[in-house]
Design an enzyme around this catalytic site. Structure first.
Site, PDB file in Angstrom:
ATOM      1  N   GLN A  28      43.039  44.442  47.608  1.00 19.54           N
ATOM      2  CA  GLN A  28      42.966  43.058  48.077  1.00 19.54           C
ATOM      3  C   GLN A  28      44.049  42.896  49.142  1.00 19.54           C
ATOM      4  OE1 GLN A  28      40.517  40.711  46.478  1.00 19.54           O
ATOM      5  NE2 GLN A  28      39.790  42.798  46.071  1.00 19.54           N
ATOM      6  N   GLY A  76      39.069  31.472  43.878  1.00 18.30           N
ATOM      7  CA  GLY A  76      38.854  32.912  44.027  1.00 18.30           C
ATOM      8  C   GLY A  76      39.103  33.414  45.442  1.00 18.30           C
ATOM      9  N   HIS A  77      39.047  34.713  45.595  1.00 16.91           N
ATOM     10  CA  HIS A  77      39.334  35.303  46.905  1.00 16.91           C
ATOM     11  C   HIS A  77      38.287  34.921  47.946  1.00 16.91           C
ATOM     12  CE1 HIS A  77      37.409  39.378  45.437  1.00 16.91           C
ATOM     13  NE2 HIS A  77      36.641  38.361  45.189  1.00 16.91           N
ATOM     14  N   ASN A  78      38.801  34.664  49.150  1.00 21.36           N
ATOM     15  CA  ASN A  78      37.961  34.340  50.304  1.00 21.36           C
ATOM     16  C   ASN A  78      37.223  33.017  50.188  1.00 21.36           C
ATOM     17  OD1 ASN A  78      37.792  37.657  50.103  1.00 21.36           O
ATOM     18  ND2 ASN A  78      38.257  36.806  52.104  1.00 21.36           N
ATOM     19  N   SER A 135      34.455  33.789  47.716  1.00 22.04           N
ATOM     20  CA  SER A 135      33.665  33.732  48.947  1.00 22.04           C
ATOM     21  C   SER A 135      32.829  32.465  49.080  1.00 22.04           C
ATOM     22  CB  SER A 135      32.753  34.959  49.092  1.00 22.04           C
ATOM     23  OG  SER A 135      33.541  36.132  49.125  1.00 22.04           O
TER      24      SER A 135
END
Lengths: 338, 338, 338
Positions: free
Chosen positions: C197, C238-240, C258
């Site tokens: 990450q 969460g990521h992105n 995302s």
């Protein structure tokens, strides 16, 4: 660090199509990649992005290789191969051996010389920290805790007495491992009597635990997390839960006490699992599902109802209540007014 | 420390069947207990394990005593008696009076000599910490905070200014008490204006708060948690909530602002309770339930739908949408296509 | 500090009815206010409390002014005006410039002289902390992190490498910004391979993040939170994920990786949003709703079912299952037994 595609193909045992001397030194998404970047295609819906990519190389399946305008590394599992190459290109910094002058390490703790102990970290009496571990800033390691080699506690991780971690475990900031389980007996007047929580927590190798997640110690026996388990952020694992190897649990999910989940399960985000039940190996639980009873067959399970515009949702609920009354023969519901 | 069964029977006022001189020194589950262990039977489904136990003694109800192959301590509430004896056999270590040299205590804070203050703990100006408290490593105690006697803040607990705790409170690592509530006014363009959160948090005696749980300060008046309340891990208590005495709330549950929950309620895990509502005394909310409106009658409430295999679940949802359209007379749902 | 009503009316551009010399120095609810307190009426259901108030003045809409027995400040948006005056009457203490002697600041970090750095705070190599910031006790600021002016990290906030914060950001204790996203590739045997990450987190101006919330770094590109976003406690991003300006998210909600949420959205508590979907601007999601697919029209969306007494709920579920079987023509459900 850069690598020639030929080196990558040899190291990871995959096929290469295109210039073996092309070098890549970082990863990037298809649309943003430049000729020094490695990208990947796992989702066939991104085929259009593949056609336009300027990446140095793309990791993909053989079936997509014909659509790739640049060199390709070809494999049956592009996501996994990409992950391995990305780890090579973007390695985690190894721990910087030594104890920060502000840290507090008990004289009888055993800390390998290769361990990095960060600022304001506390390592309690009798704790044992294996080789090349990172005990990041602000971590609290209780008395007698055991931490296997190459484990990384990023920052502000709390490991309470009774916790044993395997090797190569990765725990993100704010996680609390080994706090008391939620165990009380109820008196006649409604008062609660605390049941002492004297079990521990055993965590295997290669486990990852997300930020601010919590894993409770067992009531009498241990809470167990087997090797390869991955927990996302804000996950709650109750006392005496047993998680089988390679099971993954996404964020905001809670597993109630004494429940046993098998190996290789995938539990979505925002799921709730009741206590004292069994879930067998290879079960997939869709996000936001409630699991109230044991699951004995592998497969995918769900109970979510996705958002509807509110007016439609209100009609659905009204219609369903009416249908339920009819379905149940009109008995009882709202005084039997069926 | 070991105790003869006769001592236990006298101390806790329960009946004893079997050898009064038999001694026990720890607790264990029925199946794992050896002759120096005390065990208990609260769940009649474990009667088979009872028959095979080698425990030194078992705590159980009179109705089960005939099936017990070893000495028995007999009581109407085996779980509560077991909890009390377990606390005797496995006592919490008393605080080790003194302030760790790395801790930072404001000169005008009042800290009783019997208090243990751990490494890297901060006690702010004017704070008052009662006798025999534990302020564990990494705790942050804000200016003016009041902590009653015999309270234990295990580690990394944050108490912000305006917080007052009673006696014998137990707070697990990572909990944050007294952060700002989520209070904003909305402007015409959608921008938010923060409403200053100037209330405090009042917590009674014998309250337990789990790891990484959060209890917000009030907006103007206080957030209140009455005596005997038990909160599990990752529980969120919004501003100006009022929790009645002896109410217990399991993990991953959120109570929205200004809601009032009565005494002796039991709220399951993963529950969500709307703001500005009332729940009367003695209400039980099943795990994963959503509570959108006030509850005025004691009893058990639920709204969960448990997991189904995904193909069946999809048929259920499709069937329900059709049933809802019929139920509502076909009006409106999907353009009226009933 | 006290203010005459005339001063407030001029400063905030609102109408005043009543004695312009009357002074107020704090805020209070209608029922508890004394003549030195400012109160407000935003909820018309409180009109009866308005009639009995002894407040020094009340902020309200013109339509309510006739029912107000005391001086009134009149505006179209009483809640927002009240918030602004409350901030004037109850100002946040400015940072007390200086670095606590116990703090650890890397020699090459850039910390403005006006910054307050609390006890046991760590500021890593190359980090840049803007003017008048508060880095509260126990904060961990990773290498290279950038923090804009007037930002306040209350206590025990973790900002990992790759995080950039705008100005006037407020982050409550225990929040973790920039931990690894939950990204793994799966091997044939079920083992997980970590996907490095390497993205960062970009957070705009005037963002507030609640206690123990978590915002993951991006996998390759950044996670983005635009200006004016407000996150409550125990929220997982969460990521992105990309959150548009002025969007607010209540407690215990999780947004999967995302996903892109537009501007000015309001997401209730306990909501779950799936990954890789889009939610357009100006969407309201009711508390406890599950969002599994993209939302392309502004409006309010829901999927919650509120608590029912358990016996009724069981009848509803039984009736619904029957209705669903009928609705689906009796195919498949429980072996086709329709």
């Amino acid at each position: 660090m850069s690598f020639a595609l030929a080196e990558l193909a040899v190291r990871f045992g995959c096929a290469l199509r295109g210039d073996p001397q092309r070098r890549v030194d970082h990863v990037a998404p298809l649309a943003a990649a430049d000729p020094t970047a490695l990208s990947f295609l796992a989702n066939p819906r991104l085929t259009r992005e593949l056609a336009g990519t300027r990446a140095g190389a793309v990791v993909l399946e053989a079936a997509q290789a014909g659509h790739c305008p640049v060199p390709a590394l070809i494999t049956d599992n592009p996501h996994a191969l990409f992950a391995r190459i990305a780890a090579l290109l973007h390695p985690t910094a190894p721990p910087s051996a030594g104890i920060h002058p502000s840290a507090s390490v008990a004289p009888d703790a055993s800390v390998e010389a290769s361990v990095e102990v960060g600022a304001f970290a506390l390592i309690g009496s009798g704790a044992r920290i294996g080789a090349r571990c990172l005990v990041g800033p602000g971590c609290v390691i209780g008395a007698g805790v055991q931490v296997g080699a190459d484990t990384r506690l990023v920052a502000r991780v709390t490991l309470l007495p009774g916790v044993r971690l395997g090797e190569r475990v990765l725990i993100h900031p704010g996680a609390v491992i080994g706090a008391d389980g939620f165990g009380f007996a109820r008196e006649g007047g409604g008062e609660w009597v605390k049941v002492p929580q004297i079990g521990g927590v055993r965590i295997g190798d290669d486990v990852e635990i997300g930020a601010n997640s919590t894993v409770d110690r067992g009531a009498i026996e241990d809470t167990v997390i087997e090797s390869g388990v991955k927990l996302d952020n804000l996950v709650q694992i109750g006392h005496n839960v047993h998680l089988g190897a390679h099971t993954a649990i996404a964020g905001c999910t809670g597993i109630s006490g004494s429940t046993r989940i098998g190996a290789r399960c995938m539990v979505g985000g925002g799921v709730g699992v009741a206590g004292h039940i069994q879930i067998c190996d290879d079960v997939v639980i869709a996000g936001r599902t409630t699991v109230s009873g044991s699951i004995r067959e592998p497969g995918t399970y769900a109970s979510l109802w996705s958002a509807e515009p509110i007016a439609r949702w209100k009609r659905i609920v009204a219609g369903l209540k009416l249908a339920a009354r009819r379905g149940s023969g009109g008995r009882g519901e709202r005084g039997g007014a069926g």
